[in-house]
Design a protein around this motif. Structure first.
Motif, PDB file in Angstrom:
ATOM      1  N   SER A   1      -7.366 -83.541  53.434  1.00  0.00           N
ATOM      2  CA  SER A   1      -5.935 -83.644  53.129  1.00  0.00           C
ATOM      3  C   SER A   1      -5.283 -82.272  53.175  1.00  0.00           C
ATOM      4  CB  SER A   1      -5.715 -84.312  51.772  1.00  0.00           C
ATOM      5  OG  SER A   1      -6.202 -83.472  50.749  1.00  0.00           O
ATOM      6  N   LEU A   2      -6.082 -81.264  52.831  1.00  0.00           N
ATOM      7  CA  LEU A   2      -5.570 -79.895  52.890  1.00  0.00           C
ATOM      8  C   LEU A   2      -5.176 -79.514  54.326  1.00  0.00           C
ATOM      9  CD1 LEU A   2      -5.197 -76.999  51.720  1.00  0.00           C
ATOM     10  CD2 LEU A   2      -7.608 -76.643  52.234  1.00  0.00           C
ATOM     11  N   VAL A   3      -6.067 -79.881  55.246  1.00  0.00           N
ATOM     12  CA  VAL A   3      -5.788 -79.573  56.649  1.00  0.00           C
ATOM     13  C   VAL A   3      -4.506 -80.275  57.091  1.00  0.00           C
ATOM     14  CG1 VAL A   3      -6.590 -79.886  59.030  1.00  0.00           C
ATOM     15  CG2 VAL A   3      -8.180 -79.118  57.236  1.00  0.00           C
ATOM     16  N   VAL A   4      -4.403 -81.546  56.750  1.00  0.00           N
ATOM     17  CA  VAL A   4      -3.216 -82.326  57.131  1.00  0.00           C
ATOM     18  C   VAL A   4      -1.955 -81.693  56.536  1.00  0.00           C
ATOM     19  CG1 VAL A   4      -2.054 -84.545  56.862  1.00  0.00           C
ATOM     20  CG2 VAL A   4      -4.487 -84.447  57.449  1.00  0.00           C
ATOM     21  N   THR A   5      -2.034 -81.373  55.254  1.00  0.00           N
ATOM     22  CA  THR A   5      -0.868 -80.783  54.579  1.00  0.00           C
ATOM     23  C   THR A   5      -0.467 -79.466  55.235  1.00  0.00           C
ATOM     24  OG1 THR A   5      -1.924 -81.599  52.593  1.00  0.00           O
ATOM     25  CG2 THR A   5       0.080 -80.300  52.303  1.00  0.00           C
ATOM     26  N   THR A   6      -1.450 -78.632  55.507  1.00  0.00           N
ATOM     27  CA  THR A   6      -1.166 -77.329  56.102  1.00  0.00           C
ATOM     28  C   THR A   6      -0.447 -77.482  57.441  1.00  0.00           C
ATOM     29  OG1 THR A   6      -3.207 -76.566  55.117  1.00  0.00           O
ATOM     30  CG2 THR A   6      -2.180 -75.126  56.741  1.00  0.00           C
ATOM     31  N   LEU A   7      -0.857 -78.479  58.192  1.00  0.00           N
ATOM     32  CA  LEU A   7      -0.239 -78.679  59.507  1.00  0.00           C
ATOM     33  C   LEU A   7       1.127 -79.338  59.414  1.00  0.00           C
ATOM     34  CD1 LEU A   7      -3.346 -79.820  61.598  1.00  0.00           C
ATOM     35  CD2 LEU A   7      -2.199 -77.596  61.611  1.00  0.00           C
ATOM     36  N   ALA A   8       1.206 -80.355  58.548  1.00  0.00           N
ATOM     37  CA  ALA A   8       2.420 -81.173  58.531  1.00  0.00           C
ATOM     38  C   ALA A   8       3.533 -80.615  57.640  1.00  0.00           C
ATOM     39  CB  ALA A   8       2.082 -82.590  58.112  1.00  0.00           C
ATOM     40  N   ALA A   9       3.112 -80.056  56.506  1.00  0.00           N
ATOM     41  CA  ALA A   9       4.129 -79.673  55.525  1.00  0.00           C
ATOM     42  C   ALA A   9       5.184 -78.688  56.057  1.00  0.00           C
ATOM     43  CB  ALA A   9       3.478 -79.119  54.268  1.00  0.00           C
ATOM     44  N   PRO A  10       4.821 -77.637  56.776  1.00  0.00           N
ATOM     45  CA  PRO A  10       5.878 -76.729  57.239  1.00  0.00           C
ATOM     46  C   PRO A  10       6.895 -77.445  58.104  1.00  0.00           C
ATOM     47  CG  PRO A  10       3.700 -75.792  57.624  1.00  0.00           C
ATOM     48  CD  PRO A  10       3.493 -77.223  57.203  1.00  0.00           C
TER      49      PRO A  10
ATOM     50  N   PRO B   1       8.392 -61.359  70.023  1.00  0.00           N
ATOM     51  CA  PRO B   1       7.124 -61.968  70.403  1.00  0.00           C
ATOM     52  C   PRO B   1       6.555 -62.915  69.347  1.00  0.00           C
ATOM     53  CG  PRO B   1       6.771 -59.719  69.705  1.00  0.00           C
ATOM     54  CD  PRO B   1       8.242 -59.975  69.592  1.00  0.00           C
ATOM     55  N   GLY B   2       7.151 -63.024  68.171  1.00  0.00           N
ATOM     56  CA  GLY B   2       6.611 -63.837  67.074  1.00  0.00           C
ATOM     57  C   GLY B   2       6.227 -65.232  67.541  1.00  0.00           C
ATOM     58  N   PRO B   3       5.260 -65.890  66.821  1.00  0.00           N
ATOM     59  CA  PRO B   3       4.842 -67.232  67.212  1.00  0.00           C
ATOM     60  C   PRO B   3       6.005 -68.200  67.085  1.00  0.00           C
ATOM     61  CG  PRO B   3       3.990 -66.697  65.043  1.00  0.00           C
ATOM     62  CD  PRO B   3       4.650 -65.468  65.552  1.00  0.00           C
ATOM     63  N   GLU B   4       5.907 -69.280  67.768  1.00  0.00           N
ATOM     64  CA  GLU B   4       6.983 -70.271  67.729  1.00  0.00           C
ATOM     65  C   GLU B   4       7.232 -70.726  66.298  1.00  0.00           C
ATOM     66  OE1 GLU B   4       8.973 -71.437  70.310  1.00  0.00           O
ATOM     67  OE2 GLU B   4       8.088 -69.687  71.284  1.00  0.00           O
ATOM     68  N   GLY B   5       6.100 -71.127  65.623  1.00  0.00           N
ATOM     69  CA  GLY B   5       6.216 -71.482  64.211  1.00  0.00           C
ATOM     70  C   GLY B   5       5.997 -70.217  63.401  1.00  0.00           C
ATOM     71  N   PRO B   6       6.695 -70.040  62.318  1.00  0.00           N
ATOM     72  CA  PRO B   6       6.568 -68.811  61.551  1.00  0.00           C
ATOM     73  C   PRO B   6       5.218 -68.735  60.841  1.00  0.00           C
ATOM     74  CG  PRO B   6       7.981 -70.364  60.444  1.00  0.00           C
ATOM     75  CD  PRO B   6       7.602 -71.002  61.733  1.00  0.00           C
ATOM     76  N   PRO B   7       4.506 -67.617  60.903  1.00  0.00           N
ATOM     77  CA  PRO B   7       3.161 -67.524  60.358  1.00  0.00           C
ATOM     78  C   PRO B   7       3.112 -67.592  58.829  1.00  0.00           C
ATOM     79  CG  PRO B   7       3.913 -65.393  61.118  1.00  0.00           C
ATOM     80  CD  PRO B   7       4.957 -66.380  61.501  1.00  0.00           C
ATOM     81  N   TYR B   8       4.108 -67.032  58.193  1.00  0.00           N
ATOM     82  CA  TYR B   8       3.959 -66.916  56.728  1.00  0.00           C
ATOM     83  C   TYR B   8       3.894 -68.260  56.018  1.00  0.00           C
ATOM     84  CZ  TYR B   8       9.050 -67.370  56.881  1.00  0.00           C
ATOM     85  OH  TYR B   8      10.322 -67.790  57.116  1.00  0.00           O
ATOM     86  N   GLU B   9       4.588 -69.258  56.583  1.00  0.00           N
ATOM     87  CA  GLU B   9       4.538 -70.571  55.915  1.00  0.00           C
ATOM     88  C   GLU B   9       3.137 -71.156  55.996  1.00  0.00           C
ATOM     89  OE1 GLU B   9       7.533 -73.502  56.615  1.00  0.00           O
ATOM     90  OE2 GLU B   9       9.047 -71.955  56.945  1.00  0.00           O
ATOM     91  N   THR B  10       2.493 -71.026  57.186  1.00  0.00           N
ATOM     92  CA  THR B  10       1.133 -71.538  57.363  1.00  0.00           C
ATOM     93  C   THR B  10       0.199 -70.870  56.358  1.00  0.00           C
ATOM     94  OG1 THR B  10       1.706 -71.522  59.696  1.00  0.00           O
ATOM     95  CG2 THR B  10      -0.583 -72.028  59.151  1.00  0.00           C
ATOM     96  N   ILE B  11       0.371 -69.555  56.228  1.00  0.00           N
ATOM     97  CA  ILE B  11      -0.508 -68.811  55.308  1.00  0.00           C
ATOM     98  C   ILE B  11      -0.303 -69.284  53.874  1.00  0.00           C
ATOM     99  CG2 ILE B  11      -0.965 -66.509  54.333  1.00  0.00           C
ATOM    100  CD1 ILE B  11      -0.166 -65.447  57.215  1.00  0.00           C
TER     101      ILE B  11
ATOM    102  N   TRP C   1       0.774 -72.185  52.790  1.00  0.00           N
ATOM    103  CA  TRP C   1       0.193 -73.517  52.572  1.00  0.00           C
ATOM    104  C   TRP C   1      -1.337 -73.445  52.507  1.00  0.00           C
ATOM    105  CZ3 TRP C   1       2.600 -77.591  50.831  1.00  0.00           C
ATOM    106  CH2 TRP C   1       3.999 -77.670  50.996  1.00  0.00           C
ATOM    107  N   LEU C   2      -1.926 -72.618  53.332  1.00  0.00           N
ATOM    108  CA  LEU C   2      -3.381 -72.472  53.350  1.00  0.00           C
ATOM    109  C   LEU C   2      -3.868 -71.934  52.000  1.00  0.00           C
ATOM    110  CD1 LEU C   2      -5.489 -72.981  55.559  1.00  0.00           C
ATOM    111  CD2 LEU C   2      -5.543 -70.506  55.932  1.00  0.00           C
ATOM    112  N   VAL C   3      -3.169 -70.907  51.509  1.00  0.00           N
ATOM    113  CA  VAL C   3      -3.547 -70.307  50.219  1.00  0.00           C
ATOM    114  C   VAL C   3      -3.432 -71.349  49.112  1.00  0.00           C
ATOM    115  CG1 VAL C   3      -2.831 -68.632  48.457  1.00  0.00           C
ATOM    116  CG2 VAL C   3      -2.972 -67.949  50.874  1.00  0.00           C
TER     117      VAL C   3
END
Ligand code: SF4
Ligand code: SF4
Lengths: 349, 272
Positions: free
Chosen positions: B15-24, B236-246, B248-250
């Motif tokens: 569920s963590l993986v799903v949340t990390t991907l979907a939540a942002p 050059p930043g990624p399409e999706g912003p990195p900080y949100e992924t980080i 959610w992962l944390v």
């Protein structure tokens, strides 16, 4: 502000060295429109300017040009500080530039009279000679108008791009054609409706007081008065500088106070002044003259403000003097036919 | 009983993986004020609003409000949103601005007639953000302007009322009016040698603001609807912003850790 010897104030706009001005004697205007045509052929002969009359002559009382311009607002509030936004009139209010059947009559041999192709229903001075009042006491007079090159011009203030400006050397108000982006706030802002929009060029244009003529840019290098003044058959316009103490303008406006401003309540402080009109007294039913002024004083006051009373009274006194065989500087100034007195334009060169 | 905590942990991890991907994606598609810039190999169809390649460029909704400028009507603008899409090739930057306007005003032939118009402003020096109202003397803006008379102009401004037309512009425009909406494409080469025009590097984001005039409400000059500063995501930043992924992962890792500690605690208490 500059102070003259006899203590009369001449108000010049800030940063303006001298102010050109004109006095028009309304008692002499015959409504011939020579001035209108002189101006039109010089400056507004086509190219989106068909409807423009930088100089126009309207009949008063009447709706004027553009129609009902006196009701469109613009100018300043009572204290002369806040600008009151005016209306932007549509082109119909100026009257269309009519197409005539020249082609048919002149080249195709048509028998029709020369006339506009469509039925005109409004145009500059469309209500010519209508006036007001009842027979036998109806009245009207002609009012020639140009841009007043105001001391406190609301057109200049209205422009968000400072495309309109007042020339330092003579106070002439001009539109910088390179800066103008056709926003038309000046057209709204001028209460005299003396800025025009050129839909072809997409910029505003206005009377330039014939500055190339007064600068001596003509073929002979001569200094000439504005065309409207020089071409006027009865020569009713005096041209000079408001702050030229020896000139006719200063004397008529500031010393004798017989030349007054049109709608001074707009507070733009026009530099075109008028000698108010007189008319023969009213007639009774049986055709006898009666002691009653034909043009109602309150109407003249509406047009020229309360100063018109003193101006009229003074002129009346001065006329009486001449009738008694006495000297009158006012009457001399108003009746001179010497062009060096009428047009004093080289005093500040 | 041995297998249950392991199963729980596995479920939690999933569920963590799903949340990390979907939540942002659920929370926000991208940061506020960003206008994404699609990287397009061949810009052949970007010139017109209906061009095929525009389907690759996501658009951003940009709210507008009255400019409040000191001209009559300066606080009575009528357009309240534009959609802005952007794309670039190796040579050119394209912007497509669209907005709802029920009246199509494409003439200025009468004294009372004004044309619809749109303008996009970018800083001349893209490393500093200029004042929103047409920049300032020492921090100027480069403006791309189009109006319903099909006039397009590249302008330079250093504060309100200072707009100056830049000659020899390579700005191109194309407009379509369909179903009560204007679609206007403005494009220009990324680089420009002049000091008065913005040069777009693909190394950094560039500030951008939009203004729209509705001709039939006699909008012109400062009587217009304007946006706040947005930015073109050219960097050059990624399409999706990195900080949100980080983030959610944390957060997810924290949850897993806490759960595992709790389970372990229960097991110990039970003496398993
Ligand atoms: S008459 Fe009107 S256009 Fe002329 S200077 Fe005065 S305000 Fe301006
Ligand atoms: S030319 Fe003179 S008399 Fe004729 S209309 Fe003009 S101001 Fe009046």
């Amino acid at each position: 502000m500059s102070q003259t010897d006899d203590g009369t104030d001449v108000r010049l706009a800030d940063g303006i060295d001298h102010q050109v001005a004109m006095v028009m004697d309304l008692n002499k205007c015959i409504g011939c429109q020579t001035c209108t045509i002189a101006c039109k052929t010089n400056w507004t002969d086509g190219g989106g300017r068909e409807y423009m009359y930088w100089n126009n002559v309207e009949t008063k009382p009447g709706s004027g040009y553009p129609r009902d311009w006196e009701e469109m607002g613009g100018g300043w509030d009572e204290d002369g500080e806040e600008r009151t936004p005016g209306e932007l009139q549509d082109k119909e209010a100026y009257g269309r530039a009519w197409e005539f059947n020249h082609e048919q009559v002149m080249y195709e041999g048509s028998d029709e009279p020369l006339r506009p192709m469509e039925q005109p229903d409004w145009g500059p001075n469309f209500d010519e000679d209508e006036g007001a009042g009842e027979y036998p006491n109806s009245y009207y007079f002609y009012l020639p108008r140009i841009c007043n090159h105001c001391t406190h011009p609301s057109c200049v203030e209205a422009c968000p791009r400072s495309a309109l400006y007042k020339r330092e050397e003579d106070g002439i108000v001009l539109v910088d054609q390179d800066r103008c982006r056709g926003y038309r706030y000046c057209v709204e802002g001028c209460p005299y409706k003396k800025v025009y929009y050129n839909a072809m060029k997409k910029t505003s244009e206005k009377c330039i007081f014939c500055y190339p003529r007064i600068e001596g840019e003509g073929p002979e290098g001569e200094v000439l008065p504005p065309s409207c003044a020089e071409d006027c058959p009865p020569q009713l316009r005096l041209v000079g500088y408001l702050d030229d103490e020896e000139g006719p303008i200063h004397k008529l406006v500031n010393e004798h106070e017989v030349a007054v401003r049109l709608h001074p309540e707009y507070r733009t402080e026009p530099n075109v002044y008028y000698i108010p009109p007189f008319a023969p007294p009213q007639h009774s039913e049986s055709g006898e003259s009666i002691e009653s002024e034909r043009i109602p004083r309150n109407y003249l006051e509406e047009l020229f403000g309360p100063d018109v009373h003193e101006a009229l009274n003074t002129i009346e006194r001065e006329r009486a003097k001449v009738e008694r065989g006495e000297e009158s500087e006012v009457m001399e100034l108003l009746t001179t036919t010497d062009t060096t007195d009428q047009y004093r334009l080289e005093v500040f060169d | 009983m041995e297998r249950r905590p392991a199963l729980l942990a596995a479920l939690l991890a999933a569920s963590l993986v799903v949340t990390t991907l979907a939540a942002p994606a659920l929370v926000s598609a991208r940061p506020a004020y960003e206008i994404p810039v699609a990287d397009v190999d061949d810009g052949a169809t970007l010139d017109t609003a209906d061009g095929e390649e525009w389907t690759q460029a996501p658009s951003a909704g940009v709210p507008l409000s009255s400019s409040g400028a000191a001209v009559p009507g300066g606080d009575e603008s009528t357009v309240d949103e534009v959609r802005v899409a952007s794309a670039r090739t190796d040579e050119r930057l394209y912007l497509r601005v669209s907005w709802a306007d029920p009246t199509r005003d494409t003439a200025a032939g009468d004294v009372r007639q004004f044309a619809d118009a749109v303008a996009v402003q970018v800083p001349v020096n893209e490393s500093a953000r200029p004042p929103i109202a047409m920049g300032s003397t020492d921090n100027r803006v480069n403006v791309w302007y189009w109006n319903g008379l099909n006039v397009s102009q590249e302008l330079l401004a250093g504060g309100p009322g200072t707009t100056t037309v830049l000659d020899d512009s390579d700005l191109e425009s194309n407009a379509t009016y369909r179903d009560g909406r204007w679609y206007v494409v403005l494009s220009r080469p990324l680089t420009d040698s002049s000091d008065d025009r913005t040069t777009f590097s693909t190394e950094r984001d560039v500030d951008v603001a939009v203004a729209v005039w509705n001709g039939s409400s006699m909008e012109r000059s400062g009587a217009k609807a304007t946006s706040e500063w947005y930015y073109l995501a050219l960097g050059p930043g990624p399409e999706g912003p990195p900080y949100e992924t980080i983030l959610w992962l944390v957060a997810g890792l924290g949850m897993v850790f806490t759960t595992l500690v709790t389970i372990e605690g229960i097991r110990r208490t039970r003496g398993e």
